[in-house]
Design a protein around this motif. Structure first.
Motif, PDB file in Angstrom:
ATOM      1  N   TRP A 269      41.824  24.168   7.183  1.00 55.32           N
ATOM      2  CA  TRP A 269      41.487  23.091   8.112  1.00 55.32           C
ATOM      3  C   TRP A 269      42.563  22.001   8.058  1.00 55.32           C
ATOM      4  O   TRP A 269      42.999  21.594   6.982  1.00 55.32           O
ATOM      5  CB  TRP A 269      40.137  22.507   7.742  1.00 55.32           C
TER       6      TRP A 269
ATOM      7  N   LEU B 285      45.925  24.112  18.396  1.00 61.13           N
ATOM      8  CA  LEU B 285      45.824  22.738  17.917  1.00 61.13           C
ATOM      9  C   LEU B 285      46.463  21.773  18.904  1.00 61.13           C
ATOM     10  O   LEU B 285      47.522  22.047  19.466  1.00 61.13           O
ATOM     11  CB  LEU B 285      46.480  22.616  16.543  1.00 61.13           C
TER      12      LEU B 285
ATOM     13  N   ILE C  87      39.529  29.768  11.025  1.00 63.25           N
ATOM     14  CA  ILE C  87      40.689  28.910  10.779  1.00 63.25           C
ATOM     15  C   ILE C  87      40.895  28.908   9.265  1.00 63.25           C
ATOM     16  O   ILE C  87      40.087  28.342   8.525  1.00 63.25           O
ATOM     17  CB  ILE C  87      40.459  27.489  11.309  1.00 63.25           C
TER      18      ILE C  87
ATOM     19  N   LEU D 174      45.908  28.109  15.679  1.00 56.31           N
ATOM     20  CA  LEU D 174      45.096  28.107  14.465  1.00 56.31           C
ATOM     21  C   LEU D 174      44.469  29.470  14.201  1.00 56.31           C
ATOM     22  O   LEU D 174      44.308  29.881  13.046  1.00 56.31           O
ATOM     23  CB  LEU D 174      43.996  27.054  14.580  1.00 56.31           C
ATOM     24  N   SER D 175      44.079  30.197  15.269  1.00 60.72           N
ATOM     25  CA  SER D 175      43.440  31.503  15.114  1.00 60.72           C
ATOM     26  C   SER D 175      43.531  32.253  16.441  1.00 60.72           C
ATOM     27  O   SER D 175      43.699  31.646  17.504  1.00 60.72           O
ATOM     28  CB  SER D 175      41.981  31.350  14.686  1.00 60.72           C
TER      29      SER D 175
END
Length: 428
Positions: A315, A285, A312, A292-293
């Motif tokens: 959100w 991010l 993700i 995030l992943s």
């Protein structure tokens, strides 16, 4: 059978007698007496023999004399006229030792040799002489080649070397691997291999050398190869240089809502000349670098690609979410910037501008309109006399003016009755 013996010369020196091969004749009395300690004849070590091989002829000799003496074993190639002699062997009284001589056949075919023993100042038995035949084959040939090589960032340089030996004996060889870089050559590895007739392959790991090319050389150990041998080979190297790139494909759903799970599809490509190392892909991010992943990525071959999906779980809360797609490969990485618009919740309204200045402007406009209306009314209510600076006469009260008397008349066209002034004349 006659063998040469050494005789003392008249000047006190000793040499090989050309007139006598009788081993029982020596100058003066002898104190050492050499005889065979085993069977008759010499033993040959190194057969089957090839041209250029080192062979060894040996015999066990005893000293039956009263003192120590020395003896030498001699060989003559009767076909090619080549004679060799071994090292002088000292044998003490009453003991036995092996006496030997090394020789190397220079021709192929059936070679006949004559052998005999000589001694300085000692008696040699007539049994210590004889003949033998050695079958000599053509020299064996060897071949060295590089079947393939692989150079990757994660595995380093790996070379598959092929070695071949023609029919015959098993052979010991020295395998040397050298590199060349910017015109300078240096040895990288050297080790011994035992090669049987036939072909053998070996894989050699060389890490990450600074090298433009490699040379492979097979060197025979104590034997000679044929002129047809190819014991040297060289290859040019291509330094691994992957060219990775990452790209965003699509997000599902296309316009995510805050807090919902989102799938991000991405693609990774390698346009370089070697495979990329296995690694990881991350969604980071922006700008706080929250991960995030993340997912694992296999090695991508040259001119190849890899596609996958990352999730993700929740959100972020933002109108536009911006993040980096990062592909990490060992110490290397590549990044692609991604920006995705979020979906606005139903029932909510968000102006595309700052509302406070707009409200202040609207209030100011309303105030201006009201002020203008008040001013207009004030101006329109003025009379001409007022405009001329005087006062108009007061209006006469309605009662003093009197109201006209009215009378009712019938309508000639309908049944209604109408009021008309009392002094009206005429029709209605």
């Amino acid at each position: 059978m006659l063998v040469p013996v050494f005789l003392a010369s008249s000047q006190g020196t000793e040499g090989l007698s050309a007139e006598s091969f009788n081993p029982s004749l020596t100058s003066g009395s002898t104190s050492a007496n050499f005889t065979s300690a085993g069977g008759y004849g010499v033993a040959i070590v190194g057969e089957p023999a090839h041209v250029g091989d080192n062979l060894l002829a040996s015999i066990l000799v005893s000293n039956h004399g009263s003192e120590t003496g020395s003896v030498v074993l001699n060989l003559e190639d009767t076909i090619n006229g080549v004679t060799v002699s071994g090292s002088e062997m000292e044998i003490t009284s009453g003991s036995s030792r092996e006496v030997s001589v090394a020789f190397t056949p220079e021709y192929n075919g059936s070679l006949a040799y004559r052998w005999w023993l000589t001694s300085l100042g000692a008696q040699v038995d007539t049994s210590l002489t004889g003949d033998f035949v050695v079958e000599v084959y053509q020299s064996q040939s060897i071949e060295a080649s590089v079947e393939s090589y692989d150079w990757s960032l994660d595995g380093g340089l790996s070379v598959d070397v092929s070695m071949a030996l023609s029919p015959g004996r098993s052979r010991a060889l020295l395998l040397e691997i050298s590199k060349e870089h910017q015109g300078d050559s240096s040895l990288m590895q050297s080790f011994t291999v035992e090669l049987d007739p036939g072909r053998r392959s070996v894989t050699i790991e060389l890490g990450h050398p600074e090298a433009d090319s490699l040379t492979i050389e097979l060197i025979p150990i104590s034997w000679a190869t044929s002129a047809a041998s190819i014991n040297y080979t060289a290859i040019s190297l291509v330094v691994p240089n992957p060219a990775p790139s990452a790209s965003f494909v699509v997000a599902l759903p296309e316009f995510p809502k805050e807090g919902e799970s989102v799938l991000v599809e991405f693609s990774l490509s390698n346009d370089g000349n070697s495979a990329t190392p296995a690694g990881k892909a991350r969604l980071v991010l922006f700008p706080d670098y929250t991960i995030l992943s993340e997912t694992s990525i296999p090695s991508v071959p040259p001119k190849g690609s890899f596609s996958s999906v990352m999730e993700i779980p929740s959100w972020p809360d933002a109108t536009v979410v911006e993040f980096d797609l990062v592909w990490m490969m060992g110490e290397e990485s590549t990044t692609s910037f991604v920006s995705i618009e979020s979906k606005v919740e139903d029932g909510g309204f968000e102006l595309p501008f700052d509302a406070a200045p707009a409200i202040y402007g609207a209030l100011a406009g309303i105030a201006s309109i009201l002020a203008a209306r008040v001013t207009w009314r004030a101006v329109s209510s003025r009379t001409p006399s007022t405009e001329q600076g005087g006062l108009r006469a007061p209006r006469e009260p309605r009662a003093s003016r009197g109201e006209q008397a009215k009378r009712e008349v019938s309508c000639p066209h309908c049944e209604q009755r109408l009021k008309v002034p009392a002094n009206h004349l005429g029709g209605v």
